[in-house]
Design an enzyme around this catalytic site. Sequence first.
Site, PDB file in Angstrom:
ATOM      1  N   ARG A  66       4.438 -13.020   9.910  1.00 46.37           N
ATOM      2  CA  ARG A  66       5.168 -11.431   9.699  1.00 46.37           C
ATOM      3  C   ARG A  66       6.479 -11.413  10.279  1.00 46.37           C
ATOM      4  O   ARG A  66       6.722 -12.245  11.344  1.00 46.37           O
ATOM      5  CB  ARG A  66       4.027 -10.508  10.702  1.00 46.37           C
ATOM      6  CG  ARG A  66       4.027  -9.232  10.349  1.00 46.37           C
ATOM      7  CD  ARG A  66       2.842  -8.541  11.146  1.00 46.37           C
ATOM      8  NE  ARG A  66       1.951  -8.284   9.899  1.00 46.37           N
ATOM      9  CZ  ARG A  66       1.884  -6.967   9.090  1.00 46.37           C
ATOM     10  NH1 ARG A  66       3.098  -6.247   9.434  1.00 46.37           N
ATOM     11  NH2 ARG A  66       1.129  -6.635   8.294  1.00 46.37           N
ATOM     12  N   GLU A  85       0.884  -1.082  -0.104  1.00 43.24           N
ATOM     13  CA  GLU A  85       0.227  -0.055   0.045  1.00 43.24           C
ATOM     14  C   GLU A  85       0.975   1.234  -0.073  1.00 43.24           C
ATOM     15  O   GLU A  85       1.834   1.210   0.840  1.00 43.24           O
ATOM     16  CB  GLU A  85      -0.921  -0.236   1.151  1.00 43.24           C
ATOM     17  CG  GLU A  85      -1.960   0.886   1.019  1.00 43.24           C
ATOM     18  CD  GLU A  85      -2.953   0.950   2.420  1.00 43.24           C
ATOM     19  OE1 GLU A  85      -2.815  -0.134   3.456  1.00 43.24           O
ATOM     20  OE2 GLU A  85      -3.686   1.883   2.448  1.00 43.24           O
ATOM     21  N   LYS A 122       3.856   0.943  10.172  1.00 38.15           N
ATOM     22  CA  LYS A 122       4.125   1.975   9.404  1.00 38.15           C
ATOM     23  C   LYS A 122       3.554   3.345   9.975  1.00 38.15           C
ATOM     24  O   LYS A 122       4.232   4.400   9.751  1.00 38.15           O
ATOM     25  CB  LYS A 122       3.648   1.724   7.850  1.00 38.15           C
ATOM     26  CG  LYS A 122       4.367   1.037   6.870  1.00 38.15           C
ATOM     27  CD  LYS A 122       3.635   1.480   5.385  1.00 38.15           C
ATOM     28  CE  LYS A 122       2.828   0.026   5.313  1.00 38.15           C
ATOM     29  NZ  LYS A 122       2.025  -0.001   3.864  1.00 38.15           N
TER      30      LYS A 122
HETATM   31  P1  ATP Z   1      -0.585  -1.714   6.608  1.00 38.02           P
HETATM   32  O1  ATP Z   1      -0.906  -1.683   8.025  1.00 38.02           O
HETATM   33  O2  ATP Z   1      -0.406  -0.246   6.232  1.00 38.02           O
HETATM   34  O3  ATP Z   1      -1.513  -2.355   5.574  1.00 38.02           O
HETATM   35  P2  ATP Z   1       1.448  -3.448   6.025  1.00 38.02           P
HETATM   36  O4  ATP Z   1       2.673  -3.431   6.742  1.00 38.02           O
HETATM   37  O5  ATP Z   1       0.402  -4.600   5.842  1.00 38.02           O
HETATM   38  O6  ATP Z   1       0.882  -2.059   6.686  1.00 38.02           O
HETATM   39  P3  ATP Z   1       1.598  -3.295   3.072  1.00 38.02           P
HETATM   40  O7  ATP Z   1       1.785  -2.201   2.253  1.00 38.02           O
HETATM   41  O8  ATP Z   1       0.060  -3.609   3.191  1.00 38.02           O
HETATM   42  O9  ATP Z   1       1.964  -2.907   4.296  1.00 38.02           O
HETATM   43  O10 ATP Z   1       2.331  -4.501   2.837  1.00 38.02           O
HETATM   44  C1  ATP Z   1       2.711  -5.168   1.749  1.00 38.02           C
HETATM   45  C2  ATP Z   1       2.868  -6.542   1.869  1.00 38.02           C
HETATM   46  O11 ATP Z   1       3.912  -6.773   2.870  1.00 38.02           O
HETATM   47  C3  ATP Z   1       1.767  -7.226   2.173  1.00 38.02           C
HETATM   48  O12 ATP Z   1       1.561  -8.485   1.604  1.00 38.02           O
HETATM   49  C4  ATP Z   1       2.186  -7.783   3.827  1.00 38.02           C
HETATM   50  O13 ATP Z   1       1.393  -8.819   4.185  1.00 38.02           O
HETATM   51  C5  ATP Z   1       3.625  -7.609   3.597  1.00 38.02           C
HETATM   52  N1  ATP Z   1       4.187  -7.249   4.872  1.00 38.02           N
HETATM   53  C6  ATP Z   1       3.924  -6.166   5.599  1.00 38.02           C
HETATM   54  N2  ATP Z   1       4.456  -6.041   6.804  1.00 38.02           N
HETATM   55  C7  ATP Z   1       5.274  -7.388   7.084  1.00 38.02           C
HETATM   56  C8  ATP Z   1       6.024  -7.833   7.958  1.00 38.02           C
HETATM   57  N3  ATP Z   1       6.320  -7.266   9.049  1.00 38.02           N
HETATM   58  N4  ATP Z   1       6.535  -9.037   7.540  1.00 38.02           N
HETATM   59  C9  ATP Z   1       6.409  -9.916   6.603  1.00 38.02           C
HETATM   60  N5  ATP Z   1       5.576  -9.299   5.619  1.00 38.02           N
HETATM   61  C10 ATP Z   1       4.938  -8.087   5.494  1.00 38.02           C
HETATM   62 MG    MG Z   2      -1.473  -4.255   4.782  1.00 35.03          MG
END
Ligand code: ATP
Ligand code: MG
Length: 564
Positions: A267, A40, A277
């Site tokens: 995660r 995102e 974030k």
């Molecule tokens: P938000 O809370 O803004 O949605 P997010 O950390 O999920 O934050 P995204 O941009 O939606 O951010 O994440 C993109 C991809 O990265 C998603 O597929 C998510 O599952 C993965 N991702 C995000 N944070 C992690 C993490 N800490 N470990 C592994 N994968 C992650």
């Molecule tokens: Mg997300």
Amino acid sequence: MAEEKKEEQKPSISFIEQFISDDLKEGKNDGRIHTRFPPEPNGYLHIGHAKAICLDFGMAQKYGGKCNLRFDDTNPIKEDVEYVDSIKEDIHWLGFDWEEREYYASDYFGKLFDFAVDLIKRGLAYVDDQPADIISSQKGTPSQPGMESPFRSRPVKENLNLFFRMNEGEFEEGSRVLRAKVDMISPNMHMRDPIIYRIIKTPHHRTENKWMVYPMYDFAHGQSDYFEGITHSLCTLEFEVHRPLYDWFIDQLKTGDYRPRQIEFNRLNLTYTMMSKRKLLELVQEGKVNGWDDPRMPTLCGLRRRGYTPESIRRFVDLIGYTKVEAINDVSLLEHAIREDLNMRAPRVFGVLNPLKVIIRNYPEGQIEEVELINNPEDESQGKRMVPFSREVYIEQDDFMENPPNKFFRLAPGMEVRLKGAYIIKCEGFKKNEKTGAIEEVYCTYDPDTRSGGKTSEKKVKGTLHWVSAEHAVDAEVRLYDRLFNHEDPAGQKEDDYRKLLNPGSLKVLTGCKVEPSLAEAKPLDKFQFQRLGYFCVDYDSKHDKLIFNRTVGLKDTWAKVNK
Ligand code: ATP
Ligand code: MG
């Protein structure tokens, strides 16, 4: 809680890879492997995203498939092109490429709108005029069924009419939503008539004012995978409970057998690190750090500026592996990965952080010798360099003690040490500031028969010090970075508490440091081992006449000691 798993426990291939290779064997999707990384664009990528990126792109690479980059840009309020650009830069830096397949959920706003209209026509979606708090209070709890909205059985015609008018901007934000008509008594809360469209009047960074209604993430994500022909939709564990809803949408949408297969993994969480974030944005906005690429941030741009290499990050991700259990990995494992990588890569140099002048009284004034030093004992191909030696050199302040304890094998009155690559010197005296007690100069003699590599250099001493010739030294600023938080689990604390857990010593700036002259031409992101001290990387702000180095990591894990 620390260090979830060790390298030796890691299965040879992850459960995800097992699923993928099974699907291939069974001939699913005509043998296609197609993944996607779906960020995102509402912040910078962090090390957690790296874990997802390595998996999404890595699986496609390994199995001859493709990986799309798809920006999940369904919320115009929080999103920005700044983030889009940084995300692309960071993925490339990590070593992955999406070729021409750069997509946006907003590419599908038209298709998603049509699909929503189709659901309305089939009696599977309705416009709800209630405010959000009422809707959520009617949702019930996992053990109590939800209550049906009074608008649930609104006639199709009226729903269509209202939905179109919502999109024409006739109604205020928050005054109406479109909900899927799924199941108000499902044990899965996500199935209780989820909101699928809301009114937002903020212009979108790509579609501008074209839309006044925007799909919810849950209504966009799975369908976007479907539109792109994604075979394996890899995501983090929190989406496991969303899967039945994604399946429900695909059931309404699909025409053949194909559907993306969602597989969830844990995660990445790291000790002494915060990954949210939203909170990282707060740290930036409140000036607790100097921007998204502050070298203390877990963002990829921060790690890059800190001196991390893409190889070390990929190696770290490889070490921790993918599982089905949430855990916290020890950040020292990440530090270990960069140490190992830089050990092979980084040339050794002399840098003195807290200089103390040593005057070698019997060394001829004006004489300069070039001594030869090996650039990297781990990598012969890095060759050798010449370093000037003269009568006055700088050593580290803490390499001298007036009254040393036993086993202090450095410099002290009457004691001998080797200046690495040069001569053995003996301390004959020193000058002390009477007021402050600070040692201002140290006086030594040298033994001309002890030059390193020379015939008569068999004489042995216990200590070897790094040094820089005073006359030839180049001034530098050195930024000593340490962990941003001094609590092992800052993210696990109460909402506001994390600010109190910031490590006040996470940045120390040293000026007047002295580095060897070969560093005068060092360029931003060049990496070195300052001998006996650690790994350092040239900062972006560094200039030819004002060198700045960031400490990436020390030579040893000092936190492990502290914690014992
Ligand atoms: P938000 O809370 O803004 O949605 P997010 O950390 O999920 O934050 P995204 O941009 O939606 O951010 O994440 C993109 C991809 O990265 C998603 O597929 C998510 O599952 C993965 N991702 C995000 N944070 C992690 C993490 N800490 N470990 C592994 N994968 C992650
Ligand atoms: Mg997300």
